[in-house]
Each structure stands twice: as structure tokens, then as C-alpha cells.
Design a protein around this motif. Structure first.
Motif, PDB file in Angstrom:
ATOM      1  N   GLN A  51      91.410-127.464  63.085  1.00  0.00           N
ATOM      2  CA  GLN A  51      91.288-126.340  62.151  1.00  0.00           C
ATOM      3  C   GLN A  51      91.048-125.076  62.972  1.00  0.00           C
ATOM      4  O   GLN A  51      89.951-124.532  63.033  1.00  0.00           O
ATOM      5  N   TRP A  52      92.123-124.600  63.584  1.00  0.00           N
ATOM      6  CA  TRP A  52      91.992-123.551  64.594  1.00  0.00           C
ATOM      7  C   TRP A  52      91.493-122.236  64.011  1.00  0.00           C
ATOM      8  O   TRP A  52      90.672-121.548  64.633  1.00  0.00           O
ATOM      9  N   ASP A  53      91.971-121.854  62.830  1.00  0.00           N
ATOM     10  CA  ASP A  53      91.530-120.590  62.221  1.00  0.00           C
ATOM     11  C   ASP A  53      90.023-120.579  61.976  1.00  0.00           C
ATOM     12  O   ASP A  53      89.333-119.595  62.262  1.00  0.00           O
ATOM     13  N   LEU A  54      89.512-121.683  61.424  1.00  0.00           N
ATOM     14  CA  LEU A  54      88.084-121.752  61.141  1.00  0.00           C
ATOM     15  C   LEU A  54      87.261-121.819  62.422  1.00  0.00           C
ATOM     16  O   LEU A  54      86.175-121.240  62.515  1.00  0.00           O
ATOM     17  N   ALA A  55      87.789-122.537  63.411  1.00  0.00           N
ATOM     18  CA  ALA A  55      87.089-122.600  64.696  1.00  0.00           C
ATOM     19  C   ALA A  55      86.985-121.211  65.314  1.00  0.00           C
ATOM     20  O   ALA A  55      85.923-120.825  65.835  1.00  0.00           O
ATOM     21  N   ILE A  56      88.067-120.455  65.252  1.00  0.00           N
ATOM     22  CA  ILE A  56      88.056-119.092  65.785  1.00  0.00           C
ATOM     23  C   ILE A  56      87.027-118.242  65.055  1.00  0.00           C
ATOM     24  O   ILE A  56      86.258-117.493  65.681  1.00  0.00           O
ATOM     25  N   LYS A  57      86.980-118.374  63.749  1.00  0.00           N
ATOM     26  CA  LYS A  57      86.036-117.587  62.956  1.00  0.00           C
ATOM     27  C   LYS A  57      84.593-117.882  63.364  1.00  0.00           C
ATOM     28  O   LYS A  57      83.782-116.964  63.560  1.00  0.00           O
ATOM     29  N   ASN A  58      84.247-119.155  63.504  1.00  0.00           N
ATOM     30  CA  ASN A  58      82.866-119.518  63.839  1.00  0.00           C
ATOM     31  C   ASN A  58      82.520-119.193  65.292  1.00  0.00           C
ATOM     32  O   ASN A  58      81.383-118.809  65.595  1.00  0.00           O
ATOM     33  N   LEU A  59      83.485-119.345  66.192  1.00  0.00           N
ATOM     34  CA  LEU A  59      83.225-119.005  67.594  1.00  0.00           C
ATOM     35  C   LEU A  59      83.007-117.503  67.758  1.00  0.00           C
ATOM     36  O   LEU A  59      82.145-117.065  68.525  1.00  0.00           O
ATOM     37  N   ARG A  60      83.782-116.714  67.024  1.00  0.00           N
ATOM     38  CA  ARG A  60      83.592-115.262  67.087  1.00  0.00           C
ATOM     39  C   ARG A  60      82.271-114.855  66.433  1.00  0.00           C
ATOM     40  O   ARG A  60      81.571-113.961  66.931  1.00  0.00           O
ATOM     41  N   ALA A  61      81.913-115.541  65.345  1.00  0.00           N
ATOM     42  CA  ALA A  61      80.637-115.249  64.691  1.00  0.00           C
ATOM     43  C   ALA A  61      79.470-115.592  65.614  1.00  0.00           C
ATOM     44  O   ALA A  61      78.474-114.860  65.673  1.00  0.00           O
ATOM     45  N   LEU A  62      79.599-116.691  66.322  1.00  0.00           N
ATOM     46  CA  LEU A  62      78.547-117.093  67.265  1.00  0.00           C
ATOM     47  C   LEU A  62      78.366-116.028  68.335  1.00  0.00           C
ATOM     48  O   LEU A  62      77.241-115.624  68.644  1.00  0.00           O
ATOM     49  N   GLU A  63      79.481-115.561  68.883  1.00  0.00           N
ATOM     50  CA  GLU A  63      79.389-114.578  69.955  1.00  0.00           C
ATOM     51  C   GLU A  63      78.867-113.242  69.438  1.00  0.00           C
ATOM     52  O   GLU A  63      78.101-112.556  70.132  1.00  0.00           O
ATOM     53  N   ASP A  64      79.278-112.865  68.227  1.00  0.00           N
ATOM     54  CA  ASP A  64      78.827-111.585  67.674  1.00  0.00           C
ATOM     55  C   ASP A  64      77.324-111.590  67.377  1.00  0.00           C
ATOM     56  O   ASP A  64      76.633-110.581  67.589  1.00  0.00           O
ATOM     57  N   ASN A  65      76.814-112.725  66.890  1.00  0.00           N
ATOM     58  CA  ASN A  65      75.415-112.793  66.476  1.00  0.00           C
ATOM     59  C   ASN A  65      74.466-113.234  67.589  1.00  0.00           C
ATOM     60  O   ASN A  65      73.271-112.916  67.540  1.00  0.00           O
ATOM     61  N   GLU A  78      85.923-121.757  74.712  1.00  0.00           N
ATOM     62  CA  GLU A  78      86.568-122.507  73.641  1.00  0.00           C
ATOM     63  C   GLU A  78      87.381-121.591  72.732  1.00  0.00           C
ATOM     64  O   GLU A  78      88.366-122.029  72.122  1.00  0.00           O
ATOM     65  N   LEU A  79      86.998-120.326  72.648  1.00  0.00           N
ATOM     66  CA  LEU A  79      87.760-119.371  71.857  1.00  0.00           C
ATOM     67  C   LEU A  79      89.145-119.162  72.481  1.00  0.00           C
ATOM     68  O   LEU A  79      90.146-119.030  71.754  1.00  0.00           O
ATOM     69  N   ILE A  80      89.215-119.138  73.801  1.00  0.00           N
ATOM     70  CA  ILE A  80      90.510-119.029  74.480  1.00  0.00           C
ATOM     71  C   ILE A  80      91.421-120.177  74.057  1.00  0.00           C
ATOM     72  O   ILE A  80      92.585-119.989  73.689  1.00  0.00           O
ATOM     73  N   TYR A  81      90.848-121.382  74.079  1.00  0.00           N
ATOM     74  CA  TYR A  81      91.624-122.575  73.734  1.00  0.00           C
ATOM     75  C   TYR A  81      92.045-122.555  72.263  1.00  0.00           C
ATOM     76  O   TYR A  81      93.189-122.890  71.924  1.00  0.00           O
ATOM     77  N   ALA A  82      91.148-122.147  71.374  1.00  0.00           N
ATOM     78  CA  ALA A  82      91.464-122.110  69.938  1.00  0.00           C
ATOM     79  C   ALA A  82      92.586-121.114  69.655  1.00  0.00           C
ATOM     80  O   ALA A  82      93.498-121.395  68.864  1.00  0.00           O
ATOM     81  N   TYR A  83      92.537-119.951  70.291  1.00  0.00           N
ATOM     82  CA  TYR A  83      93.615-118.974  70.120  1.00  0.00           C
ATOM     83  C   TYR A  83      94.946-119.566  70.597  1.00  0.00           C
ATOM     84  O   TYR A  83      95.990-119.403  69.944  1.00  0.00           O
ATOM     85  N   TYR A  84      94.902-120.226  71.733  1.00  0.00           N
ATOM     86  CA  TYR A  84      96.125-120.816  72.289  1.00  0.00           C
ATOM     87  C   TYR A  84      96.718-121.853  71.351  1.00  0.00           C
ATOM     88  O   TYR A  84      97.919-121.848  71.063  1.00  0.00           O
ATOM     89  N   ARG A  85      95.885-122.740  70.829  1.00  0.00           N
ATOM     90  CA  ARG A  85      96.381-123.789  69.935  1.00  0.00           C
ATOM     91  C   ARG A  85      96.826-123.226  68.586  1.00  0.00           C
ATOM     92  O   ARG A  85      97.599-123.858  67.872  1.00  0.00           O
ATOM     93  N   ASN A  86      96.354-122.054  68.239  1.00  0.00           N
ATOM     94  CA  ASN A  86      96.751-121.408  66.989  1.00  0.00           C
ATOM     95  C   ASN A  86      97.968-120.505  67.190  1.00  0.00           C
ATOM     96  O   ASN A  86      98.317-119.716  66.308  1.00  0.00           O
TER      97      ASN A  86
END
Length: 310
Positions: A51-65, A78-86
Motif C-alpha cells: 500500500q505504497w500511497d498510505l505508506a508514503i503518507k505515514n512516513l511523511r507524517a512521521l518525519e514532519d512530526n 523507506e520513503l525513497i523505496y515507497a516512492y520508487y515502488r509507487n
């Protein structure tokens, strides 16, 4: 029959993608549990379930907060990898560049360099390119050149990296692709009657892409080009090298001579062709393309999430 099989494959692929997207439901975290660990664990579950879109959302939220939290650096990788797979290759490259800039001494920084090359390597390989036969050597070589440069950075900085062997294989494939692109351009110039430009492309392959499967065709291009340019000495030299190294090239006759009619349409242009630059020809002539005889097969493999990122 083959066309129906291809159409069926495309339809089935679209159905699978549509079904996968409908199953991908957003995982809302309760307001009281929006901790760094909660974001990270949710992202991990989504990575494992593709679920690459959701993974990206949570990884970005983690980094922002939690930009300085214990999971921040791991989340960036892991965000690099999620973007790549998406299939968000530009975002993957930008994230990799950011990680390299922020953490140049990180123990896994070589992975960021590797992913930059990998994201460029698959640029333009969307759904249809992955399921339909596509000649990537006819595409714009810009992303291939970028990918080769990124992999070169990895090999130069981290020659002992665990990703170096795969990067090296991909560099060989990219080099072969770039060389074959030059032969396609040479064929195009022959079709347009630009013999000098075609010959220069062949010489460029010979000078810059030695030991690639395109070299035999590069020599054949030079023989044909120098013949049409009426430069017999250079023509003879190129023919001698072709016969000595690739005696089975399809442009050579059984007696060792060169078949100047092998490239149909490379000579004997009429006045209509010269005036229209070949724009109104009914079909493309056969060009120099001996890939079936000399090519080394490259097999694209899926890139899993590395163990250290799990």
C-alpha cells in the motif's frame, strides 16, 4: 492470436490494479496514538502489503512530526523505496538526494545512491511498458544516461557496497542500450540521406562503447557510410575490421564481401526522396540491427525491500 493474448493481458492487469486500489483503505490513527512508533508501525504494515500511497503518507507524517526522533532516518530511507515502488521516480530521486545531503556519513547512504540509479533506470517503464513488448533502445536516452551516472557515483564512492554487483550489471545493460540507440540514429540518418551524420554515429559507438553488442553494426554503418561518401580507404579499413572480428555479420556476403544493398534504401535515392527528405516513404527500410545474433540478454528483476530496512 498474439494480439488477443496481449489485449487480454492488458485488461487483466487493469483489473488487478483497480481491485488493488479498492482494497487500499486509509488506516486512520486515533488522535491519542499518533506517536512516532504508531506512524512507523503503520507504515511498516503498509509497505509489507504494498500500500505504497498510505505508506508514503505515514512516513511523511512521521518525519514532519518527529524530525529528530529515533525512526526519522529510517523513515527517510523507506520513503525513497515507497516512492520508487509507487512509480514516483522523480520523488524517489529527490528524497535520495535529500538523505545524502542530510546524512552523508550514514551507514546506509550507499542505498540512497543505489536508489537514485534505480529510479532513473526504470523511468518511463510504466504499466504498458512492463506488460507490452517495448524497444527501450528507441526511447529518449536521457534517463539511461542519468541512471548510468548515478550508478557510477555509487561504484566510485562505495565499491564494496552490497548494491555494487547489481549496479554494475545494470550499468552494462545501460551501456548496451545507449550504444544501440546510436545505431538507431545512424539508421535514421541513412534513411534521410545524411550519410556523413550516419557514419559519425557508427564511429562514435566504436570509440565510446567498445565491447557492446552494437559494435558489429557500428562497423557495418561505417563501411556503408564511407562507401556512399566515396572514401575507399576508410571503407576498406572498416570492412577489414568487421571481417576479422565479426565474420558472421549478416551484412557480409558468403565470399567475405560487403552487401551494400543490405540496408535497403541507403542508396539510389530519387529526386522525390531528396526533395522531401524521405518524409513520404511508405515504410521504414531495413536498418543495421543484428541484436538477435550478438545481444546478451538482460533480465529485469524486482527489487525487494533490503533486510536492513525491514
Amino acid at each position: 492470436m498474439q494480439a488477443w493474448k496481449t489485449l487480454l493481458l492488458v485488461v487483466m492487469s487493469a483489473i488487478v490494479v483497480a481491485c488493488a486500489s479498492t482494497e487500499e483503505k486509509e488506516e486512520d490513527l486515533p488522535s491519542g496514538s499518533r506517536t512516532e512508533q504508531a506512524f512507523y508501525e503503520a507504515a511498516q504494515r503498509q509497505l509489507r502489503s504494498s500500500q505504497w500511497d498510505l505508506a508514503i503518507k505515514n512516513l511523511r507524517a512521521l518525519e514532519d512530526n518527529f524530525p529528530f526522533g529515533s525512526y526519522a532516518e529510517q523513515a527517510q530511507l523507506e520513503l525513497i523505496y515507497a516512492y520508487y515502488r509507487n512509480y514516483e521516480n522523480d520523488a524517489a530521486i529527490a528524497s535520495a538526494d535529500r538523505f545524502i545531503r542530510l546524512h552523508p556519513q550514514h551507514r546506509n547512504v550507499d542505498y540512497a545512491y543505489y536508489m537514485k540509479g534505480l529510479a532513473s533506470f526504470t523511468e518511463g517503464s510504466g504499466l504498458f511498458e512492463r506488460f507490452l513488448p517495448t524497444d527501450m533502445t528507441r526511447r529518449d536516452p536521457g534517463s539511461a544516461r542519468e541512471s548510468f551516472a548515478y550508478f557510477s557515483q555509487l561504484m566510485a564512492r562505495y565499491p564494496d557496497s552490497r548494491y555494487a554487483p547489481d549496479a554494475q550489471k545494470r550499468m552494462i545493460h545501460l551501456r548496451n542500450l545507449l550504444a544501440r540507440y546510436e545505431i538507431h540514429v545512424a539508421n535514421y540518418y541513412f534513411k534521410r540521406g545524411a550519410y556523413l551524420a550516419a557514419t559519425n554515429r557508427g564511429r562514435y559507438v566504436l570509440e565510446n562503447f567498445q565491447q557492446t553488442p552494437a559494435v558489429p553494426d557500428a562497423l557495418a554503418v561505417m563501411v556503408q557510410g564511407y562507401h556512399l561518401l566515396e572514401m575507399p580507404t576508410l571503407e576498406a579499413n572498416s570492412l577489414q575490421v568487421l571481417k576479422a572480428n565479426y565474420p558472421d555479420h549478416p551484412a557480409l556476403n558468403s565470399n567475405g564481401g560487403f552487401n551494400y544493398n543490405y540496408y535497403k534504401g541507403a542508396s539510389g535515392r530519387n529526386i522525390v526522396h531528396r526533395l522531401t527528405l524521405g518524409l513520404f516513404e511508405k515504410s521504414d527500410p531495413r536498418g543495421f540491427d543484428s541484436r538477435e545474433q550478438y545481444n546478451v540478454e538482460y533480465r529485469r528483476e524486482e527489487t525487494p525491500l533490503p533486510p536492513e530496512l525491514m
